[in-house]
Every structure is written in C-alpha cells, then in structure tokens.
Design a protein around this motif. Structure first.
Motif, PDB file in Angstrom:
ATOM      1  N   ARG A   1       1.754   6.756   1.257  1.00  0.00           N
ATOM      2  CA  ARG A   1       0.454   6.958   1.907  1.00  0.00           C
ATOM      3  C   ARG A   1       0.581   7.674   3.240  1.00  0.00           C
ATOM      4  N   ASP A   2       1.578   7.295   4.029  1.00  0.00           N
ATOM      5  CA  ASP A   2       1.765   7.971   5.322  1.00  0.00           C
ATOM      6  C   ASP A   2       3.062   8.800   5.337  1.00  0.00           C
ATOM      7  N   GLY A   3       3.438   9.298   4.173  1.00  0.00           N
ATOM      8  CA  GLY A   3       4.635  10.136   4.087  1.00  0.00           C
ATOM      9  C   GLY A   3       4.534  11.388   4.947  1.00  0.00           C
ATOM     10  N   ASP A   4       3.311  11.893   5.126  1.00  0.00           N
ATOM     11  CA  ASP A   4       3.138  13.099   5.953  1.00  0.00           C
ATOM     12  C   ASP A   4       3.577  12.854   7.395  1.00  0.00           C
ATOM     13  N   LYS A   5       3.425  11.611   7.865  1.00  0.00           N
ATOM     14  CA  LYS A   5       3.857  11.298   9.241  1.00  0.00           C
ATOM     15  C   LYS A   5       5.383  11.315   9.350  1.00  0.00           C
TER      16      LYS A   5
ATOM     17  N   THR B   1       0.819  -1.210   0.000  1.00  0.00           N
ATOM     18  CA  THR B   1       0.000   0.000   0.000  1.00  0.00           C
ATOM     19  C   THR B   1       0.861   1.270   0.000  1.00  0.00           C
ATOM     20  N   ALA B   2       2.183   1.092  -0.132  1.00  0.00           N
ATOM     21  CA  ALA B   2       3.101   2.237  -0.140  1.00  0.00           C
ATOM     22  C   ALA B   2       3.055   2.995   1.182  1.00  0.00           C
ATOM     23  N   SER B   3       3.006   2.228   2.262  1.00  0.00           N
ATOM     24  CA  SER B   3       2.988   2.828   3.594  1.00  0.00           C
ATOM     25  C   SER B   3       4.287   2.505   4.330  1.00  0.00           C
ATOM     26  N   ILE B   4       4.691   3.436   5.170  1.00  0.00           N
ATOM     27  CA  ILE B   4       5.834   3.214   6.057  1.00  0.00           C
ATOM     28  C   ILE B   4       5.410   2.288   7.205  1.00  0.00           C
ATOM     29  N   GLY B   5       4.256   2.559   7.767  1.00  0.00           N
ATOM     30  CA  GLY B   5       3.717   1.714   8.836  1.00  0.00           C
ATOM     31  C   GLY B   5       4.147   2.159  10.225  1.00  0.00           C
ATOM     32  N   ASP B   6       3.328   1.793  11.209  1.00  0.00           N
ATOM     33  CA  ASP B   6       3.554   2.262  12.579  1.00  0.00           C
ATOM     34  C   ASP B   6       4.872   1.769  13.169  1.00  0.00           C
ATOM     35  N   VAL B   7       5.243   0.530  12.880  1.00  0.00           N
ATOM     36  CA  VAL B   7       6.479  -0.025  13.464  1.00  0.00           C
ATOM     37  C   VAL B   7       7.691   0.784  13.006  1.00  0.00           C
ATOM     38  N   GLN B   8       7.756   1.038  11.707  1.00  0.00           N
ATOM     39  CA  GLN B   8       8.901   1.789  11.183  1.00  0.00           C
ATOM     40  C   GLN B   8       8.854   3.254  11.640  1.00  0.00           C
ATOM     41  N   LEU B   9       7.649   3.797  11.760  1.00  0.00           N
ATOM     42  CA  LEU B   9       7.535   5.184  12.233  1.00  0.00           C
ATOM     43  C   LEU B   9       8.035   5.311  13.677  1.00  0.00           C
ATOM     44  N   GLN B  10       7.714   4.316  14.497  1.00  0.00           N
ATOM     45  CA  GLN B  10       8.200   4.339  15.884  1.00  0.00           C
ATOM     46  C   GLN B  10       9.722   4.207  15.925  1.00  0.00           C
ATOM     47  N   TRP B  11      10.243   3.341  15.078  1.00  0.00           N
ATOM     48  CA  TRP B  11      11.697   3.174  14.968  1.00  0.00           C
ATOM     49  C   TRP B  11      12.349   4.500  14.549  1.00  0.00           C
ATOM     50  N   LEU B  12      11.751   5.165  13.571  1.00  0.00           N
ATOM     51  CA  LEU B  12      12.289   6.446  13.094  1.00  0.00           C
ATOM     52  C   LEU B  12      12.250   7.496  14.204  1.00  0.00           C
ATOM     53  N   ALA B  13      11.142   7.554  14.916  1.00  0.00           N
ATOM     54  CA  ALA B  13      11.012   8.537  16.001  1.00  0.00           C
ATOM     55  C   ALA B  13      12.095   8.317  17.059  1.00  0.00           C
ATOM     56  N   ALA B  14      12.346   7.045  17.385  1.00  0.00           N
ATOM     57  CA  ALA B  14      13.367   6.738  18.397  1.00  0.00           C
ATOM     58  C   ALA B  14      14.749   7.129  17.892  1.00  0.00           C
ATOM     59  N   ASP B  15      15.004   6.886  16.627  1.00  0.00           N
ATOM     60  CA  ASP B  15      16.306   7.245  16.051  1.00  0.00           C
ATOM     61  C   ASP B  15      16.504   8.759  16.080  1.00  0.00           C
ATOM     62  N   LEU B  16      15.477   9.493  15.685  1.00  0.00           N
ATOM     63  CA  LEU B  16      15.589  10.957  15.629  1.00  0.00           C
ATOM     64  C   LEU B  16      15.723  11.564  17.027  1.00  0.00           C
ATOM     65  N   ASN B  17      15.087  10.928  17.993  1.00  0.00           N
ATOM     66  CA  ASN B  17      15.141  11.460  19.361  1.00  0.00           C
ATOM     67  C   ASN B  17      16.564  11.545  19.903  1.00  0.00           C
ATOM     68  N   ALA B  18      17.434  10.709  19.359  1.00  0.00           N
ATOM     69  CA  ALA B  18      18.815  10.684  19.849  1.00  0.00           C
ATOM     70  C   ALA B  18      19.671  11.773  19.197  1.00  0.00           C
ATOM     71  N   LEU B  19      19.102  12.534  18.264  1.00  0.00           N
ATOM     72  CA  LEU B  19      19.881  13.542  17.530  1.00  0.00           C
ATOM     73  C   LEU B  19      19.578  14.946  18.038  1.00  0.00           C
ATOM     74  N   SER B  20      20.564  15.819  17.863  1.00  0.00           N
ATOM     75  CA  SER B  20      20.301  17.227  18.171  1.00  0.00           C
ATOM     76  C   SER B  20      19.517  17.852  17.020  1.00  0.00           C
ATOM     77  N   ASN B  21      18.850  18.942  17.296  1.00  0.00           N
ATOM     78  CA  ASN B  21      17.983  19.553  16.279  1.00  0.00           C
ATOM     79  C   ASN B  21      18.750  20.125  15.092  1.00  0.00           C
ATOM     80  N   ASP B  22      20.067  20.334  15.265  1.00  0.00           N
ATOM     81  CA  ASP B  22      20.834  20.857  14.131  1.00  0.00           C
ATOM     82  C   ASP B  22      21.708  19.777  13.490  1.00  0.00           C
TER      83      ASP B  22
END
Lengths: 124, 298
Positions: free
Chosen positions: B206-210, B162-183
């Motif tokens: 489909r969920d690219g906006d997320k 369906t061309a979706s990232i999906g909740d599992v990968q989105l959670q993984w991405l969020a955790a990865d980004l949380n470890a980075l500084s904003n710059d």
C-alpha cells in the motif's frame, strides 16, 4: 491519459461525496434517493459478489461486515474503503465507463482471504 | 573469482540454471574506486507455505521443502548465505497450529548446510497476529546486515494486514539510508512487491511508493521479493525488482486468468514452475547474476 482522467474523476467523487457519507456512521441512514446496494462481507466472501451497474447512473454501495475488519478495493476504478465491524460504510459511485472491474479484500483476513473477490459489471 | 567461475561451469554442466538474468549497472563510473574480489553468491528461497494441503496443486506438499533443502545442500560451493523471502508457512486461523507450522519449518531448514540464513515473514506467517508468532521463532521482522561491501535491507510489508510498511518502519529505513553514500550497493529483500505489480490480485504494497521514494536517490539498488510464486523482472526508474519462484505451487502470470488460483500439478512434469535462485554478486560492478534452479532436476 483519458482513462486516467476518468479514473481520477471517479476517485474524486468517491472521496468528496463518499467520505461524508462514511463519516456519518452507522445510524446515518440513507440520505439519498439514489439506489443503494447493500454488500455484506464475512470470512471469506462478499454478498453479493457480482454487482451490476449502469453507466452514468449514480449508486450508493453500502457495506457492513459480519465479523472482522475487511477491505474493499476496486483497483481499476480507484476505489477502496475499510469495512469496520459495527459500522455502515457508504460509497457513492457514478460509473462513467462500461466494463468488468474485479474487486477484492485488501486486508489479509485469514485462510480464505484470496477467495474474497468479486466483480463490478458496468453496462451501457 | 576462479571459484565462482568453477561453480558457474558446474551449474552449466549439471544442466541446472537454464535461465540467467543479469541485473546491474556494469560500467558505471561511480564503481571506479571499489575494491576487487568482492564476488560472492547467495541463495533466495521463497514461499514454502509449510502446512499447505492441496493435492491437486502439489501432492508432495509435505516433502517439497525437504527436497529444496537437499538441492541447496548439494551445490558444489555453499552460498555465503541464504535468504527466505516470506510465506515460510501457510496461514491458519489457529494460533497454536501457526506455531506448530513455524516450529516444523524451522526444524526442516535447520538442515541447511550454510553458515547464515536470513528470514522474513510473509502475510501467511504474520498478518493475522501482527507477526507475534513469527517473532517468537525468528526474531525481528525488519533489519539490516552487511556482507562483503553490500548493504542488505530486510523490509516487513506483511505484519500489518493492510500490506503497509507504516510510518515507524519508514522512519527507520530513512535513518538507515541516511548513513549510506549515494553509490552504496544496496539490496532490499521484501515479501510483497514494492510497486503496483497487479493490485487486482493484491500484488502490491500500500505504501510501497514511499519506500521507493526513499531508495530513489541511491544509484545501486536491487530488490528481491516473493509473494507472486513466479519469476518477474521489473524496473522502477533505475531500481530493479526480481520476484522468486515458490517452493509449493506456481501462480498464474498477472491478469492471465480471472482468478489467481494456483496452477495445477502436472504429473508429466512434477515440480514444474517451482524452484529457487542463485544470485552471484559482483560488488565491484554492482552486478547481480541470477540463475534460476529447479528443486528436482528434470
């Protein structure tokens, strides 16, 4: 903005009325006097693939698939649904603008996926 | 830095890289504390569709990928790494044929003379079996790596048909980004566009906006992707998106014709519209200098 509002109105009609019909499942029957257009999906086409509608005239699009899970998406009208094997899916649509609107399968279904397209033509 | 200038001069003198696109936030005050000398380059290859057969759009479908490999190997200075942004192979409904194509593709690109090559699937590689065959050959479909101060994130927006990232990968991405500084310098690789480029041709996620919502708080984000078989540059807020050319056939500009059928082969200009790109990264300035390169010099 005007076109966005119109698109939103169509989407709301589909979500509110269409979802109820979809949830009724395959033996729901046609519980409406409105014209029903049956659309059959299979690898890799829709029959029919040109759908002619009149502006302001309600219609029910009734979907089935002969093989695998397919999608039906009309980006310009804000409409999409899954077409699940063994189920009948219905969407009520009241087109409120004339035009030509392409539709496509948005679930990758195989080597001919890119050919799974069609057109909704709405006339005055 | 001197080596980079020599390399750039070579591209110019060789008549390569006629198109240069500069992407970044040079002069941004948040760059002040970055160390100097973090300049390197990588090569993006995309959409080779190994196994495709269509003489009217590419009569050399069985030889174009090898020509691209030879072109990359002929660069005066090898890139630090190469990334393939999906559709390594052309889709087939036959699982055995899919594996055969993946194996052949892997054999051809093993000739690349570079230390590191990063892969990701396209929908042609992975959507019919949720990435099963792809993973047998290339491993994970989404992952990260770091290189000279830049954090690279490889996303999978194709294994779900369906061309979706999906909740599992989105959670993984969020955790990865949380470890980075904003710059932090962040580069995202994906196959499909993460924004609605042209949904009428399925050029969207489909969920690219997320994904974009998760990336938006970070000041220095650049996305490189494939799928649309042509160069395209787009901004969503401060996030730059750059699509790459294909190695098999070009597709028409979004909405320029009724159907997204491949552009026909031009015998007077063979390989026209195909190519790959050189991306020079200045990590200090969070700047990306993109040079489009042909497969065969015209």
């Amino acid at each position: 903005m005007e076109s966005c509002l119109r698109r939103l109105r169509i989407l709301i009609v589909v979500m509110v009325l269409g979802s109820g019909l979809v949830s009724a499942g395959e033996d729901a029957g046609t519980q409406t006097e409105e014209p029903v257009i049956k659309i059959v999906a299979k690898k890799f086409d829709y029959t029919p693939n040109v759908i002619r509608l009149k502006k302001g005239v309600p219609v029910v699009l009734e979907f089935t698939t002969l093989d695998i899970l397919m999608g039906f998406k009309v980006p310009d009208l804000g409409i999409r649904t899954d077409i699940t094997p063994g189920q009948v899916t219905r969407i009520r649509l009241v087109p409120d603008k004339a035009g030509v609107y392409p539709f496509l399968c948005d679930i990758f279904c195989g080597s001919g996926h890119s050919d799974m397209t069609g057109t909704i033509i709405v006339t005055e | 830095m001197e080596k980079m200038l020599d390399r750039r001069e070579f591209l110019k003198l060789a008549g390569l890289g006629g198109v240069v696109f500069l992407s970044g936030l040079a002069g941004c005050s948040s760059m002040a504390n970055r160390s100097e000398g973090d300049v390197f380059y990588f090569v993006q290859l995309s959409d080779s569709h190994w196994g495709f057969n269509g003489p009217k759009v590419n009569p050399d479908a069985g030889g174009t990928l090898q020509k691209a490999v030879a072109a990359v190997n002929s660069l005066t200075q090898p890139p630090d790494f190469i990334v393939f942004t999906g559709d390594l192979t052309h889709t087939t409904d036959d699982p055995l044929e899919r594996r055969k194509r993946l194996a052949e593709f892997r054999g051809i690109v093993s000739e690349l003379k570079v230390k590191s090559v990063h892969f990701m699937p396209g929908e042609h590689d992975a959507s019919l079996d949720h990435g099963e065959a792809y993973q047998e050959f290339f491993g994970k479909t989404y992952y990260t790596f770091d290189h000279k101060g830049v954090h690279f994130i490889v996303l999978d927006n194709v294994s779900d048909p369906t061309a979706s990232i999906g909740d599992v990968q989105l959670q993984w991405l969020a955790a990865d980004l949380n470890a980075l500084s904003n710059d932090a310098d962040i580069v995202v690789f994906a196959h499909r566009p993460l924004f609605d480029l042209y949904p009428q041709w399925d050029w969207a996620t489909r969920d690219g906006d997320k994904v974009l919502a998760l990336l938006m708080p970070y000041a220095n984000v650049t996305v490189f992707y494939g799928h649309i078989h042509q160069e395209n540059h787009h901004m969503t807020g401060h996030i730059a998106h750059h699509s790459a050319k294909s190695l098999i056939f070009p597709l028409p500009a979004p909405g320029s014709q009724p159907k997204r059928t491949p552009l026909p082969w031009d015998a007077t200009q063979p390989y026209k519209g195909l190519g790959y790109r050189d991306v020079e990264v200045d990590a200090q300035k969070a700047e990306y200098r993109i040079t489009e390169l042909p497969i065969v010099q015209g």
